[in-house]
Every structure is written in C-alpha cells, then in structure tokens.
Design an enzyme around this catalytic site. Structure first.
Site, PDB file in Angstrom:
ATOM      1  CD  GLU A 164      -8.987  18.014  41.463  1.00  0.00           C
ATOM      2  OE1 GLU A 164      -8.985  16.863  41.054  1.00  0.00           O
ATOM      3  OE2 GLU A 164      -8.970  18.306  42.674  1.00  0.00           O
ATOM      4  CD  GLU A 336      -7.879  16.952  50.290  1.00  0.00           C
ATOM      5  OE1 GLU A 336      -7.308  16.817  49.184  1.00  0.00           O
ATOM      6  OE2 GLU A 336      -9.104  17.048  50.390  1.00  0.00           O
TER       7      GLU A 336
END
Length: 884
Positions: A164, A336
């Site tokens: 990412e 997360e």
C-alpha cells in the site's frame, strides 16, 4: 540476472485449476464503476493470479512467474498493466483451444506500466496471461524488502512485503488499483529452514531436495492487490483458536512470547468486530507478523489475514515496556483488525475515499480500546482529543476535504495524513453521536453486507445510514463535513430570561492563516448542557437553545463529540471559568483546548487560556495536568532568542509544575492509574526541558546506575530518563549511548538507542548523528528516522544536510514518501529563510502535483512566525502580572 524457476513449481500447481475461496452471493460486480478513477485502460480486467516466486535474499533479487486469468471486455490489440522495476522474460497469452500469442513488450518506467501489444485484435472473452519476470528486493518498505537485525548468533535477514498504496507492481505485474479485485494463489520457493507466511494458510509443502522448500498457499478471497502479503525468515509462531479462526503472532526466533499480549488483544478485538459489523471475519486465519526496524511513515499494515507490524508496535519486552507501550500495541492491533472489514472486505473504489479505510479504522480503534480497556481512560477524555486532533492541520489554507481527489500514485501516498485519519475519525464520532449508536451501527452493518468483497464510495455508506436514520438530514450533514475542508466555529452567548437560559449560537469558521476569510457553511450538530439539562440542535447559520434554569452556565459541545471550535461571549466564558471545577473532566479539557486555540489566533485574550491553566488544582485529573504542562511549558518557545526572559519563564513554569510532580514522585505507586503514570513521565520530561536542576541531576544519577545495572531503571521510566540524558548529552555521554547501541542484540532496543543519538541539543553531536545516519551502522531503516529526529531541534542543519546528500538519503526513504520527507525536516523552523529553501527544493525535485506537503510546511512556518509576533505582547503582559 533473471533466472528460470524450477519446474517443480509448475508441476505442483498443475491441475489446480482456477479454484479460489468461495465468494458469497452478495459479492459486488467485478467491473469497476464508470466513475472510478483509473490509470489503466478499462478493456481488460483480472480475475485470478497464480504467482510463483523465488526470492534470493543474499543478492537482493527475486525471480517470478505469474499466470493471470483475464477477461477482455472490448476488442483490443494490447493489454496494459502496472509494473515497476521489473524485467520481463517470456510473455504469452492463451485462450482455450486457441494458439498461444506472444506479444511485444513495452515498459513505461515513468507511468509504471507495461504494455503487451499483439499482431491481431483480441476478441471479447477469457484468456490466460503468463509472464516470466524478475525484480529487486529493496531496503525500504516498498514492494519486497529485506530487514537485517542483530542476534546472539550474528546478523539475520528476513523478507517482507509492503504494497500500500501502489507497490504490488514491484512484486508482480498486475492491475495495481483497488477496484481491480481478484483472487490470488501464491507459491514460494525458500530455504527449508525458514518460515514462509502469506495471507492464507499453507496448502502444501514440497521439499526440493537441495535445501529449498516449495510452499503453496490456499487461494485468497477476492481482494485488491495492495493487500497481498509475503514474508519469510527464521520465525516462531504462537497461536490460539477462537470462533473457528486461528489467530497467530509471528516474530523472530526467541521473541514470540513478547507478542503474547498482542495475540490476546487480537482475539478480543476480533470478537468485538465480529459482533459489531454483523459479518464474521471470513478467513480461516489471522496472523500478525512482527518485523524489526521501522518506517518514518507507518507502523503496521492490514494485509488480509497477515497483518504486518513493526516490533515496536507489537512486542512487549518486560524489561523495557510500560503502559504506554501496551496501549500502542492494543490500539495498533485494533486498528489493523478493523481494516479486515473497512478496507479489506469492503474497499474504497479509488484513493479519493481512502478515509473509508483509515478514518473508520482509527475510529474503531478508539471505540474498541475504550470499551475493552476502560481503565486507560477513566474520565472518558479521549473524545476531546479525537474531536480536535486534526483541527491544527484543517485550519490552514493547505488543508483538503476528507473525500479528496487523487490523480497520481504520489498524491495517493500524501493522502495518508491527519485529515484522512484524524478528521475522518472525529467526523465519524460526531455523526454517530448525532444519529445514535444503534442507528449508526445498523447503517454500517447494511453497508458491509451489501458491498462485501467489492468496492464502494463514501456515498454508498451514507445511503445506508440515511436509510437507518429517517428525518435527520443525515446525508446533508455528512456531506458538509466530508466534501469541504475546514473547521466550523460556533460563537455562543447566553442570557437568563424568565427562569430559563437562552443560548444563541452563530456559525463561523476557525482559521489559523486567513483571518479575513469568508466562512464556509456547515450544518453542525451541537449538544448544549446547563443546569443539569441538555439539548441538541442543528446549527445552520444561526440557532437558539432554551434550557430550564439559570443556576449554571451553558456549555456548548457537551461531551466534546462535535467537530468544531467554540467561542464564548466574554460573560459566558467568565461564568464557565468560575464553574470550571464543576464541569466533567472531558468538558474541562475541551474548554482548555478551545481557549488555547482561539487565543493563539487572537479570537480570545491569551490571559483566558493561561488563567485556566493556573487554576487547575493539584488534585485535578492527570489529563488536565498534561494540559497544564503543555501550556506553561510551551511558553518557552515563544521567547526563543531572549535568554534573560526564558530564564524567568523557566523559573515560573517550574514553580507551577513542581508541586504536582512532588505529589507524584519519581517512582510508581500501588494504585497508580495509567494516566497517572503517563503524567509522571510527562512532568519529568517537561521539567527537564525547562532546566530543573534537581530533575536533571536525578536523571543523570539514574542513568549512571543503569549503566552499571540495566535492571535498576524501571520500564516506566526507562525511555523518559534515557531521552532526557540523550537530549542534554555531552560528548562523553553521547559516546556511552553509542556504545550501548553498538553492543545491543535486541533489534527493538538497538533501534531505540540509535534514535536517542539523534536527539542531542548540542549541534556538534547532532552533526555526528547525521553523519552516522548515512552509514550502514544504524541499519537501513533507522537512518531516515535519525535525520528526522535531528530536525526537531536543528531543522536548518538537518534539512541542509539531507539536501546536500540527497542521493544517499533517497535510499533511506520510502520512494513514494520523499515529497513528504524533505519538506518535513524544516517543519520546526522559526526562521523564514527555511521557506525559501523548501520552495527551492520543491521546484527542483518535487512534481507540481505532489507539493501538498511542501506547501503545508511552508504555510505552517509562515503562520507560526506571524502568530508568534502577535501573541508575544499579550503573553508577556500576562507574565508580568504574575511577577515574571
């Protein structure tokens, strides 16, 4: 040098077909919506990737082969996908019962694409695209990268991936955009002694008879490329099972027990999210992988089923970890794991809506931490910090809306900022408070269920919540706060009429750098409380609220969930100040935060803010004393360059803080809350920064004892004491810290020591830290951090050094983060000459479309200098009234 993979991989994959994890009927269509931004042609889309890879860690390279099932949606003579730093071998395209086609390959390095051109038109249909290629293993978190770390047995190397926002293209040729979801099957050849980890459980292993093993993983669900993960190294794994999911933590050998707290936190968070979202976590396992080293720009990554986390945010070493470390580990895991739904199961269609990932994960992190660990916030003050966390950035002209247009890879990287995370979280908190917890959750559940395994935009979420909250004007309010930038300002005045308190509310805009700006308009949900009663109103321009009774002043933004600043009329502020002790702690903090911010721009007298800080009693909540320490300690910065005045201010500030510190003492006591322990460290640091001779002497004494016996320094004080000693170090002390860094075998501790070496106030020692940052000694991921740390005290020195050594420094920084890193080094400057330097650097080295961070830093310096000049006379007058 490209190397053809062993045929064992192909044999092992043969006959596996195109099977993938079964998707539910609710899966979104594979085609990207027409309105979604793309940098690739829309005529071809992938459905599955079979990836074969063999990393060669010793020579920092890898060989790969990928078979991609693609659908040609319109007749075309070329296929374009993303690729960066890859070299191509054989490429072929096959169709069932058709002849294989071998295209011409053209790479566009600047666009990060590869185009395969054919001699004939490809009809609409399904194909298999096979590509052999090779790539590089880096030293920073872009693509496949290596991290070296010390052990008692010598230096070790482990490999990890970080994709990412747009770095999967460094690992596989792919449609590396979030809307191009597909399934993935990964096969990895690695040394047999190493553990190999990916998103899914291992399907099978095959020894190759030469010290290597082929590991095949089960197929993934349909997901975006940036969520794919691979790691390999000498690891240990600990697991527990819960609700049909195997939850694991993975760390370098000998360290996995330090992840026990994270393992249990993951279990607890997963249970909470399964219940909250109403959709069970869909993968069979969820690992959290601890990695040595660090990044300047992130601490963890939500890869589906295989979260990547740097050790400092996952491991708890009992010899050095304190309650703040526990909080960081828990909140990181919660953040997360929340992404496994917001981001992974349902993914933003393009980076414009990144906040759907990060704002929600930040909000869920805070919500879950408060629910599962209420002992960490006994006075519920987190709301005050949440609602105001991003306002400092959002009040500048260089801000941007929560939903923002992103056109390039670099702009996507810059979108990971305080607005996306902090304002996103604060707006969610306000909107949930506006519509109610149940209606909000019902809307979120509907959104998750409807868009599972697909992509969505912000309005898809708003539509579900609007349906769950009829009559609330919800979408209009949500659009006001997400489609335009800035911070509303609510001006409040009140009067007693007929035994009732009538509160008049008028809307404006809080800005740091544009005092004459025409205010934007928001529909602002406002909660007002007074005399034991409360009311809610939607302020659209102007509004009024009537509360029964006149015995207590009206407080605006009760509970501090609203994303706005409040400016009270002088009489109302005076009444609130007089009744300050009767307010809930969260509202005391909100009043202090708003008053300080408004005073800084001249909307309130500086004396209002400073008087509040002076009236906080010794017995007040620890969080309020954190505010006091920041307020009186911060006076020092306003008078930089005036040594005589600073000496007097130091004495004044020390006198204000010393009684509270005397009450707390140096060492923990039975029954100390988490916030009390944190306040103790904060006061020690602040008093040391102010030059308190007794505090500095005690810190040095404890440091000397630590050198003789490391166990003598408690985990709660370790970082604070070492930090103070490092900041005030002379050459001999710096050398002692350096010796500790070189000798340390714990990668986490080693990183901390090298960070300390960069904190010295002494300019000559700061220069030594800069020189060291460019060597191999600190490790590839510590160098950039050392340069950043030097810049806090010596911005000109750090910036000039980094620019002068740009070619070397570039190797220490994530490639998509350089446009942020260099300007950020000048961020603490108070000399306007830094503005010219940053502008010159941006003009020479940063693309015009990627200069947001440079512009933000420049504007911040200019505004800080201007406001300092405006504030000084008022602050000085107030200090003289105090006898300073």
């Amino acid at each position: 040098m490209r190397r053809i993979l062993t045929t064992a991989i192909a044999l092992a994959l043969a006959g596996a077909g195109n099977a993938a994890l079964a998707q539910p009927a609710a899966a979104a269509p594979a085609a990207a919506p027409a309105a979604v931004t793309t940098q690739l042609p829309r005529d071809v889309r992938p459905s599955n990737y079979d990836i074969e890879v063999e990393p060669h860690a010793e020579r920092m390279a890898f060989d790969g082969k990928v078979r991609i099932n693609v659908d040609v949606l319109a007749p075309t003579r070329s296929i374009t996908l993303n690729a960066a730093d890859l070299e191509f071998g054989t490429v072929r395209l096959e169709r069932a019962n058709g002849k294989a086609l071998v295209p011409k390959t053209r790479v566009d390095a600047a666009a990060q694409t590869a185009t395969f051109s054919f001699d004939q038109t490809l009809p609409v249909g399904s194909y298999l695209l096979t590509i052999e290629y090779s790539g590089k293993i880096g030293t920073q978190a872009n693509g496949l990268f290596a991290l070296d770390y010390p052990t008692d047995a010598g230096k070790k190397r482990a490999l990890y991936t970080q994709f990412e926002n747009s770095d999967a293209r460094r690992f596989i040729p792919s449609w590396d955009e979030p809307a191009h979801k597909a399934t993935f099957r990964l096969a990895v050849t690695a040394p047999s002694a190493q553990m190999v980890v990916s998103n899914m459980p291992v399907a099978s292993t095959h020894g190759l008879g030469d010290g290597r093993t082929l590991t095949l993983f089960k197929p993934s669900p349909k997901m975006s490329t940036y969520l794919l993960f691979l790691s390999m190294g000498e690891f240990d794994r600990a697991t527990l099972a819960d609700n049909g999911v195997e939850i694991g933590v993975i760390a370098q050998k000998g360290k996995v027990e330090q992840a026990r707290f994270a393992l249990e936190a993951s279990r607890d968070a997963l249970r909470e999210f399964n219940d909250y979202f109403g959709v069970k976590y869909p993968l069979p396992k969820l690992d959290n992988i601890a990695a040595p080293g660090r990044s300047q720009f992130f601490s963890a990554m939500e890869n589906w089923g295989a979260i990547f986390t740097f050790e400092s945010s996952l491991l708890l070493d009992p010899a050095i970890s304190n309650v703040s470390d526990q909080q960081r580990v828990f909140s990181t895991a919660a953040h997360e794991i929340a992404h496994q739904w917001f981001g992974n199961l349902v993914t933003m269609a393009w980076w414009d809506d990144l906040w759907l990932n990060e704002g929600f994960a930040t909000w869920m992190e805070g919500r879950t931490t408060r629910k599962l660990h209420p002992e960490w916030d006994t006075d519920s003050v987190d709301a005050a910090f949440t609602s105001r966390g991003a306002m400092g950035q959002d009040a500048f002209a260089t801000t941007h809306p929560v939903v923002q247009h992103v056109a390039t890879v670099e702009q996507a990287s810059q979108a990971f900022d305080g607005i996306t995370y902090g304002k996103g979280s604060a707006v969610i908190s306000m909107l949930e408070d506006y519509v109610g917890e149940t209606a909000w959750r019902n809307g979120v559940r509907s959104y998750i269920g409807k868009h599972a395994y697909g992509n969505a935009v912000t309005d898809d979420l708003w539509a579900e919540i609007e349906q769950a909250t009829p009559g609330k004007q919800f979408a209009a309010v949500a659009h006001d706060f997400t489609l335009q930038p800035g911070v509303p300002l609510i001006k409040a005045s009140s009067m007693c009429t007929g035994g009732n308190t009538v509160v008049q509310l008028e809307q404006g805009e809080y800005t740091l750098d544009r005092p004459d700006k025409t205010p934007l308009r928001w529909r602002v949900p406002v909660h007002v409380r007074g005399d034991g009663k409360s009311a809610r109103v939607l302020v659209d321009g102007k509004a009024s609220v009537t509360l029964p009774g006149c015995n207590a002043p009206a407080l605006v933004n009760a509970g501090q969930k609203g994303y706005f600043r409040t400016l009270y009329a002088p009489a109302q502020f005076k009444a609130l100040r007089s009744g300050f002790a009767t307010l809930p702690v969260v509202d005391q903090m909100g009043l202090m935060l708003d008053t300080g911010a408004l005073a800084a721009v001249g909307l309130q007298p500086e004396s209002d803010s400073l008087d509040l800080a002076m009236q906080v009693p010794t017995a007040a909540a620890p969080e309020l004393w954190q505010m006091v320490a920041g307020s009186v300690g911060g006076l020092d910065d306003l008078f930089k360059g005036d040594a005589k005045r600073q000496d007097a201010i130091h004495a004044f500030a020390i006198k204000r803080l010393a009684p509270k510190f005397a009450q707390l003492g140096w060492d923990n006591r039975d029954g100390d809350s988490a916030s009390t322990r944190q306040l103790r460290n904060s006061l020690i640091s602040t008093l040391g920064e102010l030059g308190d001779a007794a505090v500095l002497a005690e810190a040095r004494r404890r440091f000397d004892a630590f050198l003789a016996d490391p166990a003598s320094l408690s985990p709660d004080l370790r970082r604070t004491v070492l930090g103070m000693v490092a900041r005030n170090a002379d050459a001999a002390t710096w050398d002692r810290l350096h010796a500790l860094a070189k000798a340390e075998k714990s990668s986490m501790l080693r990183d901390q020591y090298y960070g300390l070496l960069a904190r010295a106030k002494d300019k000559a020692l700061a220069q030594r830290a800069l020189d060291m940052a460019l060597t191999d000694e600190p490790g590839a991921t510590n160098g950039a951090g050392m340069i950043s740390s030097v810049s806090w005290e010596h911005p000109e020195l750090a910036f000039d050094f980094a620019v002068a050594h740009r070619e070397q420094v570039d190797k220490l920084v994530d490639s998509t983060s350089r446009a942020r890193f260099y300007p950020g080094l000048g961020g603490s400057a108070t000399d306007l000459s830094m503005v010219e330097k940053i502008n010159a650097f941006a003009e020479a080295h940063i693309a015009p479309t990627s200069r947001r961070d440079a512009e933000r830093v420049v504007n911040g310096i200019q505004t800080r200098v201007k406001l300092r000049q405006q504030r000084l006379p008022q602050v000085d007058a107030w200090l003289k009234q105090q006898g300073v």
